[in-house]
Scaffold this motif. Structure first.
Motif, PDB file in Angstrom:
ATOM      1  N   SER A 273      36.352  32.973  45.638  1.00 35.48           N
ATOM      2  CA  SER A 273      37.866  33.828  46.699  1.00 35.48           C
ATOM      3  C   SER A 273      39.088  32.960  45.626  1.00 35.48           C
ATOM      4  N   ALA A 274      38.670  31.712  45.471  1.00 29.09           N
ATOM      5  CA  ALA A 274      39.876  31.337  44.083  1.00 29.09           C
ATOM      6  C   ALA A 274      39.824  31.491  42.919  1.00 29.09           C
ATOM      7  N   VAL A 275      38.240  31.321  42.935  1.00 30.09           N
ATOM      8  CA  VAL A 275      38.595  32.451  41.276  1.00 30.09           C
ATOM      9  C   VAL A 275      38.687  33.818  40.731  1.00 30.09           C
ATOM     10  N   GLY A 276      39.076  34.452  41.720  1.00 27.90           N
ATOM     11  CA  GLY A 276      39.419  35.868  41.839  1.00 27.90           C
ATOM     12  C   GLY A 276      40.745  35.289  41.816  1.00 27.90           C
ATOM     13  N   ALA A 277      41.693  34.527  42.947  1.00 21.87           N
ATOM     14  CA  ALA A 277      42.707  34.159  42.176  1.00 21.87           C
ATOM     15  C   ALA A 277      42.831  34.202  41.419  1.00 21.87           C
ATOM     16  N   LEU A 278      42.030  33.268  40.725  1.00 18.62           N
ATOM     17  CA  LEU A 278      42.923  32.376  39.386  1.00 18.62           C
ATOM     18  C   LEU A 278      42.479  33.862  38.534  1.00 18.62           C
ATOM     19  N   ALA A 279      41.633  34.747  38.640  1.00 19.92           N
ATOM     20  CA  ALA A 279      41.344  35.471  37.417  1.00 19.92           C
ATOM     21  C   ALA A 279      43.070  36.685  37.883  1.00 19.92           C
ATOM     22  N   PHE A 280      43.272  36.929  39.287  1.00 25.10           N
ATOM     23  CA  PHE A 280      44.439  37.846  38.549  1.00 25.10           C
ATOM     24  C   PHE A 280      45.110  38.464  38.245  1.00 25.10           C
ATOM     25  N   PRO A 281      45.955  37.341  37.660  1.00 22.90           N
ATOM     26  CA  PRO A 281      47.212  37.366  36.619  1.00 22.90           C
ATOM     27  C   PRO A 281      46.839  38.158  35.575  1.00 22.90           C
ATOM     28  N   ALA A 282      45.440  37.751  34.993  1.00 23.24           N
ATOM     29  CA  ALA A 282      45.315  38.498  34.039  1.00 23.24           C
ATOM     30  C   ALA A 282      44.912  40.049  34.066  1.00 23.24           C
ATOM     31  N   LEU A 283      43.975  40.010  35.800  1.00 24.41           N
ATOM     32  CA  LEU A 283      43.817  41.334  35.605  1.00 24.41           C
ATOM     33  C   LEU A 283      44.657  42.093  35.772  1.00 24.41           C
ATOM     34  N   ARG A 284      45.866  41.787  36.667  1.00 20.28           N
ATOM     35  CA  ARG A 284      47.491  42.119  37.016  1.00 20.28           C
ATOM     36  C   ARG A 284      47.920  42.962  35.684  1.00 20.28           C
ATOM     37  N   CYS A 285      47.818  42.329  34.489  1.00 21.30           N
ATOM     38  CA  CYS A 285      48.184  42.745  33.076  1.00 21.30           C
ATOM     39  C   CYS A 285      47.684  43.957  32.178  1.00 21.30           C
ATOM     40  N   ARG A 286      46.198  44.297  33.171  1.00 15.84           N
ATOM     41  CA  ARG A 286      45.465  45.581  32.583  1.00 15.84           C
ATOM     42  C   ARG A 286      45.837  46.297  33.342  1.00 15.84           C
ATOM     43  N   LEU A 287      45.752  46.224  35.191  1.00 17.00           N
ATOM     44  CA  LEU A 287      45.578  47.230  35.719  1.00 17.00           C
ATOM     45  C   LEU A 287      46.526  47.683  36.571  1.00 17.00           C
ATOM     46  N   THR A 288      46.537  48.630  37.051  1.00 11.94           N
ATOM     47  CA  THR A 288      47.558  49.158  38.127  1.00 11.94           C
ATOM     48  C   THR A 288      47.150  48.312  39.826  1.00 11.94           C
ATOM     49  N   PRO A 289      48.138  47.911  40.742  1.00  7.87           N
ATOM     50  CA  PRO A 289      47.573  47.919  42.041  1.00  7.87           C
ATOM     51  C   PRO A 289      46.677  48.403  42.786  1.00  7.87           C
ATOM     52  N   SER A 290      46.772  49.701  42.297  1.00  8.76           N
ATOM     53  CA  SER A 290      45.954  50.266  43.190  1.00  8.76           C
ATOM     54  C   SER A 290      45.077  50.344  42.858  1.00  8.76           C
ATOM     55  N   ALA A 291      44.565  50.059  40.854  1.00 13.28           N
ATOM     56  CA  ALA A 291      42.890  49.905  40.757  1.00 13.28           C
ATOM     57  C   ALA A 291      42.370  48.919  41.367  1.00 13.28           C
ATOM     58  N   ILE A 292      43.494  47.536  41.488  1.00 15.29           N
ATOM     59  CA  ILE A 292      43.621  46.065  41.452  1.00 15.29           C
ATOM     60  C   ILE A 292      42.906  45.717  43.448  1.00 15.29           C
ATOM     61  N   THR A 293      43.183  47.250  44.258  1.00 17.30           N
ATOM     62  CA  THR A 293      43.132  47.319  45.540  1.00 17.30           C
ATOM     63  C   THR A 293      41.887  47.582  46.113  1.00 17.30           C
ATOM     64  N   ALA A 294      41.533  48.910  45.215  1.00 17.81           N
ATOM     65  CA  ALA A 294      40.048  49.986  45.300  1.00 17.81           C
ATOM     66  C   ALA A 294      39.231  48.717  44.643  1.00 17.81           C
ATOM     67  N   ILE A 295      39.105  48.261  43.419  1.00 15.57           N
ATOM     68  CA  ILE A 295      38.690  47.206  43.161  1.00 15.57           C
ATOM     69  C   ILE A 295      37.954  45.790  44.137  1.00 15.57           C
ATOM     70  N   SER A 296      38.788  45.192  45.122  1.00 13.74           N
ATOM     71  CA  SER A 296      38.823  44.248  45.787  1.00 13.74           C
ATOM     72  C   SER A 296      38.290  44.734  46.802  1.00 13.74           C
ATOM     73  N   VAL A 297      38.450  46.292  47.272  1.00  7.95           N
ATOM     74  CA  VAL A 297      37.719  46.447  48.103  1.00  7.95           C
ATOM     75  C   VAL A 297      36.391  46.665  48.821  1.00  7.95           C
ATOM     76  N   ALA A 298      35.929  47.370  46.894  1.00  7.45           N
ATOM     77  CA  ALA A 298      34.311  48.122  46.706  1.00  7.45           C
ATOM     78  C   ALA A 298      33.821  46.586  47.001  1.00  7.45           C
ATOM     79  N   LEU A 299      34.618  45.409  46.062  1.00 10.68           N
ATOM     80  CA  LEU A 299      33.610  43.983  46.391  1.00 10.68           C
ATOM     81  C   LEU A 299      33.427  43.993  47.443  1.00 10.68           C
ATOM     82  N   LEU A 300      34.248  43.271  48.381  1.00  9.17           N
ATOM     83  CA  LEU A 300      33.598  42.869  49.786  1.00  9.17           C
ATOM     84  C   LEU A 300      32.977  43.418  50.461  1.00  9.17           C
ATOM     85  N   GLY A 301      33.218  45.338  50.090  1.00 12.46           N
ATOM     86  CA  GLY A 301      31.885  46.206  50.968  1.00 12.46           C
ATOM     87  C   GLY A 301      30.818  45.687  49.934  1.00 12.46           C
ATOM     88  N   ALA A 302      30.344  45.617  48.737  1.00 11.11           N
ATOM     89  CA  ALA A 302      29.193  45.017  48.253  1.00 11.11           C
ATOM     90  C   ALA A 302      28.337  44.021  48.832  1.00 11.11           C
TER      91      ALA A 302
END
Length: 413
Positions: A273-302
Motif C-alpha cells: 500500500s505504501a508502494v502504491g501511494a508513493l507511485a500515485f503522484p506519477a499515476l495521477r499525472c497520466r490517468l483520470t481519477p475515474s481510471a485510477i479508481t477502476a484500477i484500484s478496485v480491480a487490484l483489490l478484487g484480484a
C-alpha cells in the motif's frame, strides 16, 4: 465603502521540514492503529472465553475503534475549521497514547472496548487534522505528491508496527498495547514543530479576477453528489480491505500460522500500500481519477480472489500484496478529489467525512462479512468478495464508455 484590495495574494508559505515530518509521523498512527492488536485476537478470545458473546466482542476490539472514529470525525472536522489544526492534532496524539496503552491494565472485556472507543476518538482527530494541514499547505501536483506521502507513511506504520505486534503477542497478548506509547513522543515533537499554522487563504480581488478566467464550477448540488459518491466508494473499499486484519488471523490459524507470522503477512499488504501511494503522484499525472479508481478496485478484487483460492500461506500473502497496491492508489486519489471539491474554509469538515466513511467501513467489515463467512467459509468469503470487486471495476470502465457511445449514437441521428 472601502475598496477591495488590489494587492496580489501572497504566495502560500511552505511548511518547515520539522512540520512536515511531524505530520507524516502522526499519519503513521492512523490507518492501522486499531489493527495493532490484530495478532492478539486468537489469544484474547481464549482469555475472555467466559464473557457472553466473546467471539464477536473480541473482534469488536478492533472495530469499535473504527466506529468511534466514524462517529467523532464530523466533530473533529468542525474543531479543525473553528479551533485549528494544531490543537486538534496534538490533543488527538495525547489521547491516543493514554487510551491505547490502557489495554495493558484493564481486565474486563467491556472496559477494554471502552478504551478502544476513546482511541477511535483520538485517531479521528489525528486523521482529520493531518488531512486538513496537507491540503492547506499545498496545491496542484505538490498536494497530490504529499497526499501520496501521507498514505505511504500511514501504510508504513502498519509495516513497522504489525510485525512488532506479532512478535510481542507471541510473548503476551497484552504486550502490543505498548506500541501506542509512540503517540506521546509524536505529540511532543508536533508541539514544537507546528508552532505556526498555515492560514486559509481568503479570496481577494486578484483571486476573483483569476477565478473569472477559470471554467465555471459545478453547481452545489452536483458537487455534493460527487462528494457523497467519494464517501460511498471509500466505505466499500475499506469494508473489503479490512477483511485482512479481522478475518485473516483466523484463516491463517487454520493453516497452523502463529501470531508473529500472521502480523508479518498482514503487514505485507500495508507495505505494498505504501508502494502504491508513493507511485500515485506519477499515476495521477497520466490517468483520470475515474481510471485510477477502476484500477484500484480491480487490484483489490484480484488480490482477494488469490487469497480465497490459495491453499497455502504463500499465495495468501501474495494476494494481500496485490490488494495492498490497490488501496495505496485509492486513498490518496479520494483525498485529492475531495480537496478539489471542498471550499478552503470547509475543508476540515469535508475531509472528516472521508475519515467517517473509511472507518465506518472498518467497523462494518466483520458485521457485513460474518453472514458470508457463516454461509460459505472464510476462504470462499474472500473469493466472492474478490469477484464482486472485479465486477465493480469492470462496470466502472464499461458504464461511462457505454454512456458516451449512446450519446454519440443519438447525436448521429
Amino acid at each position: 465603502m472601502p475598496l477591495a484590495s488590489t494587492r496580489p495574494a501572497r504566495p502560500r508559505q511552505e511548511p518547515s521540514r520539522p512540520a512536515r515530518a511531524a505530520v507524516l509521523a502522526a499519519a503513521m498512527m492512523t490507518i492501522m492503529a486499531a489493527a495493532i492488536i490484530s495478532p492478539s485476537l486468537p489469544a484474547m478470545r481464549e482469555v475472555f472465553a467466559d464473557t457472553p458473546g466473546a467471539d464477536l466482542l473480541v473482534r469488536s476490539a478492533l472495530t469499535v475503534t473504527s466506529l468511534a472514529i466514524a462517529a467523532s470525525a464530523p466533530l473533529s472536522g468542525l474543531v479543525a475549521d473553528r479551533v485549528g489544526r494544531r490543537p486538534l492534532l496534538v490533543s488527538g496524539l495525547v489521547l491516543a497514547a493514554v487510551s491505547g496503552t490502557a489495554g495493558l491494565l484493564v481486565t474486563d472485556l467491556y472496559v477494554l472496548l471502552a478504551t478502544r472507543a476513546l482511541l477511535g476518538v483520538a485517531v479521528g482527530g489525528i486523521m482529520t487534522a493531518v488531512g486538513a494541514l496537507i491540503t492547506d499547505w499545498f496545491d496542484g501536483p505538490r498536494r497530490a505528491s504529499f497526499l501520496g506521502l501521507q498514505q505511504a507513511f500511514a501504510s508504513l506504520g502498519g509495516v513497522a508496527f504489525l510485525p512488532l505486534a506479532g512478535v510481542l503477542a507471541a510473548v503476551d497478548w497484552r504486550a502490543p498495547f505498548w506500541i501506542y506509547a509512540v503517540s506521546a513522543g509524536v505529540a511532543a515533537f508536533a508541539i514544537g514543530a507546528l508552532r505556526a499554522e498555515p492560514r486559509i487563504r481568503r479570496t481577494g480581488h486578484a483571486e476573483h479576477a483569476a477565478a473569472s478566467r477559470r471554467p465555471p464550477r459545478p453547481p452545489v448540488r452536483t458537487t455534493t453528489g460527487r462528494i457523497l459518491g467519494v464517501y460511498v466508494l471509500a466505505l466499500v473499499a475499506t469494508l473489503v480491505f479490512y477483511m485482512a486484519p479481522t478475518q485473516l488471523p483466523f484463516l491463517l490459524s487454520g493453516h497452523g500460522t502463529g501470531p508473529a507470522l500472521t502480523g508479518a503477512v498482514i503487514a505485507g499488504s500495508t507495505l505494498t500500500s505504501a508502494v502504491g501511494a508513493l507511485a500515485f503522484p506519477a499515476l495521477r499525472c497520466r490517468l483520470t481519477p475515474s481510471a485510477i479508481t477502476a484500477i484500484s478496485v480491480a487490484l483489490l478484487g484480484a488480490g482477494w480472489l488469490l487469497v480465497g483460492t490459495a491453499g497455502t500461506v504463500g499465495p495468501i500473502a501474495a494476494g494481500l500484496l496485490v490488494g495492498g497496491v490497490g488501496v495505496g492508489f485509492i486513498v490518496p486519489n479520494l483525498n485529492l478529489r475531495l480537496s478539489e471539491l471542498a471550499r478552503p474554509d470547509r475543508r476540515g469538515r469535508v475531509l472528516s467525512g472521508l475519515v467517517t466513511a473509511v472507518f465506518l467501513g472498518q467497523f462494518l467489515s466483520p458485521l457485513a462479512v460474518h453472514p458470508l463467512v457463516h454461509a460459505t467459509g472464510l476462504a470462499a468469503a474472500f473469493t466472492w468478495t474478490g469477484i464482486a470487486m472485479a465486477a465493480g471495476a469492470a462496470l466502472a470502465v464499461i458504464g461511462p464508455w457505454a454512456a458516451r457511445a449512446g450519446r454519440d449514437h443519438g447525436a448521429s441521428h
